[in-house]
Design a protein around this motif. Structure first.
Motif, PDB file in Angstrom:
ATOM      1  N   HIS A   1      -0.667  14.795   1.637  1.00 24.68           N
ATOM      2  CA  HIS A   1      -0.820  16.208   1.987  1.00 24.68           C
ATOM      3  C   HIS A   1       0.225  16.679   2.992  1.00 24.68           C
ATOM      4  CE1 HIS A   1      -2.465  19.024   5.054  1.00 24.68           C
ATOM      5  NE2 HIS A   1      -2.451  19.810   4.010  1.00 24.68           N
TER       6      HIS A   1
ATOM      7  N   ARG B   1       3.026  19.418   2.605  1.00 20.66           N
ATOM      8  CA  ARG B   1       2.895  20.652   3.403  1.00 20.66           C
ATOM      9  C   ARG B   1       4.191  20.913   4.168  1.00 20.66           C
ATOM     10  NH1 ARG B   1      -1.930  23.641   6.382  1.00 20.66           N
ATOM     11  NH2 ARG B   1      -0.920  24.303   8.269  1.00 20.66           N
TER      12      ARG B   1
ATOM     13  N   ARG C   1     -16.096  19.111   2.581  1.00 15.13           N
ATOM     14  CA  ARG C   1     -15.453  17.847   2.916  1.00 15.13           C
ATOM     15  C   ARG C   1     -16.328  16.717   2.375  1.00 15.13           C
ATOM     16  NH1 ARG C   1     -11.547  20.605   3.897  1.00 15.13           N
ATOM     17  NH2 ARG C   1     -10.308  20.661   5.805  1.00 15.13           N
TER      18      ARG C   1
ATOM     19  N   HIS D   1      -5.331  21.097   7.609  1.00 18.23           N
ATOM     20  CA  HIS D   1      -5.312  21.965   6.429  1.00 18.23           C
ATOM     21  C   HIS D   1      -5.439  23.437   6.781  1.00 18.23           C
ATOM     22  CE1 HIS D   1      -5.516  18.952   3.185  1.00 18.23           C
ATOM     23  NE2 HIS D   1      -6.061  18.203   4.145  1.00 18.23           N
TER      24      HIS D   1
ATOM     25  N   CYS E   1      -5.287  27.205   7.187  1.00 22.06           N
ATOM     26  CA  CYS E   1      -4.649  28.125   6.243  1.00 22.06           C
ATOM     27  C   CYS E   1      -3.167  28.339   6.564  1.00 22.06           C
ATOM     28  CB  CYS E   1      -5.380  29.462   6.275  1.00 22.06           C
ATOM     29  SG  CYS E   1      -4.639  30.663   5.172  1.00 22.06           S
TER      30      CYS E   1
HETATM   31  C1  HEM Z   1      -6.029  27.065   3.146  1.00 18.93           C
HETATM   32  C2  HEM Z   1      -8.786  30.915   4.354  1.00 18.93           C
HETATM   33  C3  HEM Z   1      -5.120  33.908   3.194  1.00 18.93           C
HETATM   34  C4  HEM Z   1      -2.594  30.103   1.555  1.00 18.93           C
HETATM   35  C5  HEM Z   1      -7.089  27.852   3.570  1.00 18.93           C
HETATM   36  C6  HEM Z   1      -8.370  27.350   4.027  1.00 18.93           C
HETATM   37  C7  HEM Z   1      -9.139  28.425   4.356  1.00 18.93           C
HETATM   38  C8  HEM Z   1      -8.350  29.616   4.115  1.00 18.93           C
HETATM   39  C9  HEM Z   1     -10.565  28.380   4.884  1.00 18.93           C
HETATM   40  C10 HEM Z   1      -8.770  25.864   4.136  1.00 18.93           C
HETATM   41  C11 HEM Z   1      -8.565  25.419   5.567  1.00 18.93           C
HETATM   42  C12 HEM Z   1      -9.003  24.013   5.911  1.00 18.93           C
HETATM   43  O1  HEM Z   1      -9.335  23.220   5.029  1.00 18.93           O
HETATM   44  O2  HEM Z   1      -9.003  23.705   7.132  1.00 18.93           O
HETATM   45  C13 HEM Z   1      -8.018  32.061   4.186  1.00 18.93           C
HETATM   46  C14 HEM Z   1      -8.429  33.407   4.553  1.00 18.93           C
HETATM   47  C15 HEM Z   1      -7.390  34.245   4.250  1.00 18.93           C
HETATM   48  C16 HEM Z   1      -6.336  33.429   3.664  1.00 18.93           C
HETATM   49  C17 HEM Z   1      -9.761  33.767   5.192  1.00 18.93           C
HETATM   50  C18 HEM Z   1      -7.248  35.745   4.432  1.00 18.93           C
HETATM   51  C19 HEM Z   1      -7.922  36.489   5.259  1.00 18.93           C
HETATM   52  C20 HEM Z   1      -4.130  33.145   2.636  1.00 18.93           C
HETATM   53  C21 HEM Z   1      -2.875  33.667   2.133  1.00 18.93           C
HETATM   54  C22 HEM Z   1      -2.165  32.585   1.643  1.00 18.93           C
HETATM   55  C23 HEM Z   1      -2.972  31.391   1.876  1.00 18.93           C
HETATM   56  C24 HEM Z   1      -2.457  35.124   2.157  1.00 18.93           C
HETATM   57  C25 HEM Z   1      -0.792  32.498   1.021  1.00 18.93           C
HETATM   58  C26 HEM Z   1       0.043  33.427   0.842  1.00 18.93           C
HETATM   59  C27 HEM Z   1      -3.288  28.960   1.884  1.00 18.93           C
HETATM   60  C28 HEM Z   1      -2.810  27.609   1.614  1.00 18.93           C
HETATM   61  C29 HEM Z   1      -3.802  26.727   2.082  1.00 18.93           C
HETATM   62  C30 HEM Z   1      -4.876  27.569   2.614  1.00 18.93           C
HETATM   63  C31 HEM Z   1      -1.494  27.225   0.947  1.00 18.93           C
HETATM   64  C32 HEM Z   1      -3.781  25.203   2.023  1.00 18.93           C
HETATM   65  C33 HEM Z   1      -3.310  24.604   3.337  1.00 18.93           C
HETATM   66  C34 HEM Z   1      -3.407  23.087   3.394  1.00 18.93           C
HETATM   67  O3  HEM Z   1      -4.334  22.497   2.823  1.00 18.93           O
HETATM   68  O4  HEM Z   1      -2.534  22.478   4.029  1.00 18.93           O
HETATM   69  N1  HEM Z   1      -7.102  29.245   3.634  1.00 18.93           N
HETATM   70  N2  HEM Z   1      -6.763  32.113   3.637  1.00 18.93           N
HETATM   71  N3  HEM Z   1      -4.154  31.781   2.466  1.00 18.93           N
HETATM   72  N4  HEM Z   1      -4.526  28.894   2.499  1.00 18.93           N
HETATM   73 FE1  HEM Z   1      -5.594  30.505   3.135  1.00 18.93          FE
END
Ligand code: HEM
Length: 426
Positions: free
Chosen positions: A106, A110, A307, A364, A366
């Motif tokens: 991961h 990343r 998880r 992870h 966001c």
């Molecule tokens: C991961 C929420 C917007 C891309 C996540 C996770 C959450 C989340 C809860 C998982 C975190 C974890 O496991 O600790 C949100 C919320 C958003 C939002 C509430 C808007 C209000 C976005 C946007 C993008 C995005 C706009 C991309 C343009 C990603 C990516 C991951 C992720 C790529 C994976 C990160 C990883 O596992 O390393 N998001 N997200 N998210 N989010 Fe968002």
């Protein structure tokens, strides 16, 4: 049943059902009994251990090895054999993206995909977000009434997401039904009949994602995060694998836009039901960044995440076996009084609102959080300036029944166009 369950915590634990009733109405309120009496409990209907306190949720997020994210995109309601067959007929192969990938793969992935998310890169999208927002407002400002989800909050985050990713904008209507199907498939509880319909849509979504990748491969100089991903796939195929590219193409469209659309709808609903806060923002837009954080805390769009324990362990003093599946309910942690004073009170002046867990936490967390924030701020800046007399219409709200993605299907608002500042000023 809009009240918090009362009575014996063991009974409440046995009866816990995140697909209907109190949790669907208000997940934080529905778990108040748990935060107070039984902060980690097994929900037999679901087969998950539910974690409801802030510190416990954070400790789970903090250790991605002991608490693997491998079940994050698993179907929470297992597919029926018929649905499975349909998915196979489309060659459906959703696998690891980033959000459900284990270490060390991961972090390695990343790291090579992070560049597009740095603040200087995001700055480049700001003008587009504002232009799209203004165009949408122009279209309804003289109407006096609109469903904000339909007229702005669904489409702007979708267009921004497609632009950020570099994905062609030609299939917006198709994408709407696809992302809904993906959410129901992964976090919902479809009936056996619905599973069939959803399986077809998810299968089509999978194939569509494959076709988009092929189109994008034909444009080696293309811009956007998925173009970058495709180039990294050619350069480092062991780190950014083929399976990753296909799975991510499907998952990211939902991750980047549903999350932001729903959070924005929750934000307007919350602010318009707390009129003083709305009026304070209209009078002083410098309050907007913290108000956005408070909205994400009080009414976030991702209310629970998953998880799986990779070894016997304990959370909040409760022993868990190896393989235990956890549902960590951020919406509940976000209102935990042990971390947020008067946690169930909405307060745009709260000084630790930004500690909310709506974007997850740790390895992870966001990657797109600052894009989501930027969009929400711009929506508020534009709407509070141009429609300060906006009111919430009388309506009953409906939500897609599922564990994790939360926001109203429609959000009707109204105002008197004769009082629009831009008319009065002219
Ligand atoms: C991961 C929420 C917007 C891309 C996540 C996770 C959450 C989340 C809860 C998982 C975190 C974890 O496991 O600790 C949100 C919320 C958003 C939002 C509430 C808007 C209000 C976005 C946007 C993008 C995005 C706009 C991309 C343009 C990603 C990516 C991951 C992720 C790529 C994976 C990160 C990883 O596992 O390393 N998001 N997200 N998210 N989010 Fe968002």
């Amino acid at each position: 049943q809009d009240t918090c369950p009362m009575g014996d915590p063991a009974d409440n634990a046995r009866a816990f059902n995140p697909f209907e009733g109190a949790y669907q109405l208000d997940p934080a309120k529905a778990l108040r009994w748990s935060r107070d009496q039984l902060p980690v409990f097994f929900a037999p209907e679901l087969g998950y251990w539910v974690v409801s306190r802030y510190d416990d949720i954070k400790s789970v997020f903090r250790d991605p090895v002991l608490f693997s994210p491998k079940n994050v995109l698993e179907k929470i309601t297992p597919a029926t054999p018929e649905a499975m067959e349909i998915l196979q007929s489309y060659g459906y192969g959703m696998n690891k993206t980033l959000v459900n990938e284990d270490e060390p793969a991961h972090m390695e992935r990343r790291r090579v995909l992070l560049d597009h998310f740095v603040p200087s890169e995001l700055e480049k999208h700001k003008d587009m977000v504002r232009r799209l927002t203004r165009e949408k407002i122009d279209a309804f400002i003289n109407e006096g009434r609109t469903d904000l989800v339909e007229s702005m909050l669904y489409e702007v985050p979708l267009l921004v997401a497609l632009h950020f990713l570099g994905v062609p904008e030609d299939e917006i209507e198709t994408l709407k039904s696809f992302s809904l199907a993906h959410s129901v498939n992964t976090w919902g509880k479809p009936t056996d009949e619905k599973q069939i319909e959803v399986a077809h849509d998810v299968g089509r979504f999978w194939q569509y994602a494959g076709q988009v990748i092929e189109k994008m491969r034909a444009e080696p100089e293309g811009t956007g995060w998925m173009h970058h991903t495709i180039r990294m796939n050619a350069k480092m195929p062991d780190v950014v694998t083929d399976s990753y590219v296909h799975s991510m193409m499907m998952a990211i469209i939902v991750a980047a836009h549903e999350t932001t659309s729903l959070a924005s709808a929750n934000m307007f609903k919350t602010l318009l039901t707390h009129r003083e806060a709305w009026e304070d923002i209209c009078a002083d837009p410098s309050l907007i960044p913290n108000a956005v954080e408070e909205c994400l805390r009080y009414a976030g769009s991702i209310v629970a995440w998953r998880r799986q324990a990779t070894a016997p362990t304990s959370v909040g003093g409760v022993d868990l076996p190896e393989g235990a599946k956890l549902l960590v309910v951020q919406a509940s942690g976000n209102q935990d009084e042990r971390h947020f004073e008067d946690g169930d009170t909405f307060d745009i002046y709260r000084d630790n609102a930004v500690d909310h867990l709506t974007f997850g936490y740790g390895a992870h967390q966001c990657m797109g959080k600052n894009i989501g924030r930027m969009e929400m701020r711009i929506f508020l800046e534009e709407m509070s300036r141009r429609l300060p007399h906006l009111q919430l219409s009388e309506q009953s709200f409906s939500y897609l029944p599922n564990t994790s993605f939360r926001g109203p299907d429609e959000l009707w608002v109204e105002w008197d166009p004769a009082r629009n500042p831009e008319r009065v000023d002219n």
